[in-house]
Scaffold this motif. Sequence first.
Motif, PDB file in Angstrom:
ATOM      1  N   GLY A  88      27.758  56.304  31.577  1.00 56.11           N
ATOM      2  CA  GLY A  88      27.918  57.000  32.773  1.00 56.11           C
ATOM      3  C   GLY A  88      28.756  56.150  33.794  1.00 56.11           C
ATOM      4  O   GLY A  88      29.975  57.437  34.271  1.00 56.11           O
ATOM      5  N   ILE A  91      32.362  56.965  32.569  1.00 55.58           N
ATOM      6  CA  ILE A  91      33.106  58.243  32.867  1.00 55.58           C
ATOM      7  C   ILE A  91      33.473  58.238  34.499  1.00 55.58           C
ATOM      8  O   ILE A  91      34.682  59.457  34.385  1.00 55.58           O
ATOM      9  CB  ILE A  91      31.641  59.548  32.702  1.00 55.58           C
ATOM     10  N   GLU A  92      32.977  58.276  35.144  1.00 51.42           N
ATOM     11  CA  GLU A  92      33.568  58.196  36.565  1.00 51.42           C
ATOM     12  C   GLU A  92      33.902  57.888  37.406  1.00 51.42           C
ATOM     13  O   GLU A  92      35.118  58.530  37.637  1.00 51.42           O
ATOM     14  CB  GLU A  92      31.726  57.994  37.296  1.00 51.42           C
ATOM     15  N   LYS A  98      33.536  66.645  32.378  1.00 54.90           N
ATOM     16  CA  LYS A  98      32.575  67.149  30.871  1.00 54.90           C
ATOM     17  C   LYS A  98      33.030  65.858  30.156  1.00 54.90           C
ATOM     18  O   LYS A  98      34.223  66.099  29.254  1.00 54.90           O
ATOM     19  CB  LYS A  98      32.171  68.056  30.907  1.00 54.90           C
ATOM     20  N   PHE A 118      22.954  61.509  33.116  1.00 57.16           N
ATOM     21  CA  PHE A 118      24.329  62.419  33.578  1.00 57.16           C
ATOM     22  C   PHE A 118      24.326  63.678  33.013  1.00 57.16           C
ATOM     23  O   PHE A 118      25.392  64.235  32.499  1.00 57.16           O
ATOM     24  CB  PHE A 118      25.378  61.556  32.874  1.00 57.16           C
ATOM     25  N   ASP A 120      24.743  66.531  34.107  1.00 55.95           N
ATOM     26  CA  ASP A 120      26.259  66.823  34.568  1.00 55.95           C
ATOM     27  C   ASP A 120      27.847  67.237  33.804  1.00 55.95           C
ATOM     28  O   ASP A 120      28.958  67.539  33.861  1.00 55.95           O
ATOM     29  CB  ASP A 120      26.524  67.733  35.975  1.00 55.95           C
ATOM     30  N   ARG A 121      27.692  66.391  33.445  1.00 57.51           N
ATOM     31  CA  ARG A 121      28.750  65.303  32.665  1.00 57.51           C
ATOM     32  C   ARG A 121      28.612  65.546  31.008  1.00 57.51           C
ATOM     33  O   ARG A 121      29.877  64.622  30.572  1.00 57.51           O
ATOM     34  CB  ARG A 121      28.757  63.382  33.241  1.00 57.51           C
TER      35      ARG A 121
END
Length: 284
Positions: A88, A91-92, A98, A118, A120-121
């Motif tokens: 996570g 990814i951020e 996504k 996560f 929403d990801r």
Amino acid sequence: MMSGATATNAANQFVEVKGRRLAYRSIGHGTPIVLCARYRGNMDIWDPAFLDALATKGLRVITFDYTGLGLSSGTPTYDPPALAQDAGDLIEALGLGKVVISGWSLGGMAAQLAMAMFPDRISHAVLIGTTPPGPLVKAGEQLFYDTATKPDYTLEDETILFFEPASADSREAARRSVQRIAGRIAGRSIPVPQPWAKAAISSAPANPIFPVDSLLALLKTTTVPVLHIGGDHDIVFPVENWYALNHQLPTLQLLTFPRSGHGPHHQYPEAAADCIASFVRSTG
């Protein structure tokens, strides 16, 4: 044909996030797929044929080292929520939006938890040779635990752990896969220390091995498409456990390769990549 970096020459890259440095590699362009590694895994345990095949099919393929392992800094742990947090945070930090979250074995547990942590990801989940949460209809075999904790893996060990020793075709696939993985010479990641890894794993099969009831409840209600890719004789995470849940998990698709074991994507790299790309393209 794929242009640019390949799995055997992709540069090691780094992001600083929450007080530690995460190492990653990226090949291809398009929809990002983030791959969480197996037990004793770093960025170099993935078969280049599998990664390159994914990258030719409209996917940006991202592998990484968990906190404190390989080329990443920090304090290592094999606690699955911490591994999911690594994914996570990466990814951020990379601003990926996504992603398709994926993971092999222990990494598949992390990928499932990332769906919860996560939501929403995550657009899709691709699970490879892993276990569902909760009670199992079939436990793993002692042979995996006796072999996985050896200091160094021989070709015979790799065949036992990730392929199907009873099949001549699978044994030959193991030899080819190990040879491909060894093809990266420069910039290799640092192996996971065996004494630390051995202390972090149980010495015998457990049931359940992933006792997260809330996650099983999530999988029963999620709208995120989930694909599990397994071998018909996985000695640690038998694929039968996914089939036992087949009517309970509304978005689950199951793909099982014949005469294969815990690493079906290494025995059938192009076929596995084809199926993943089709799954991502056609669902969601």
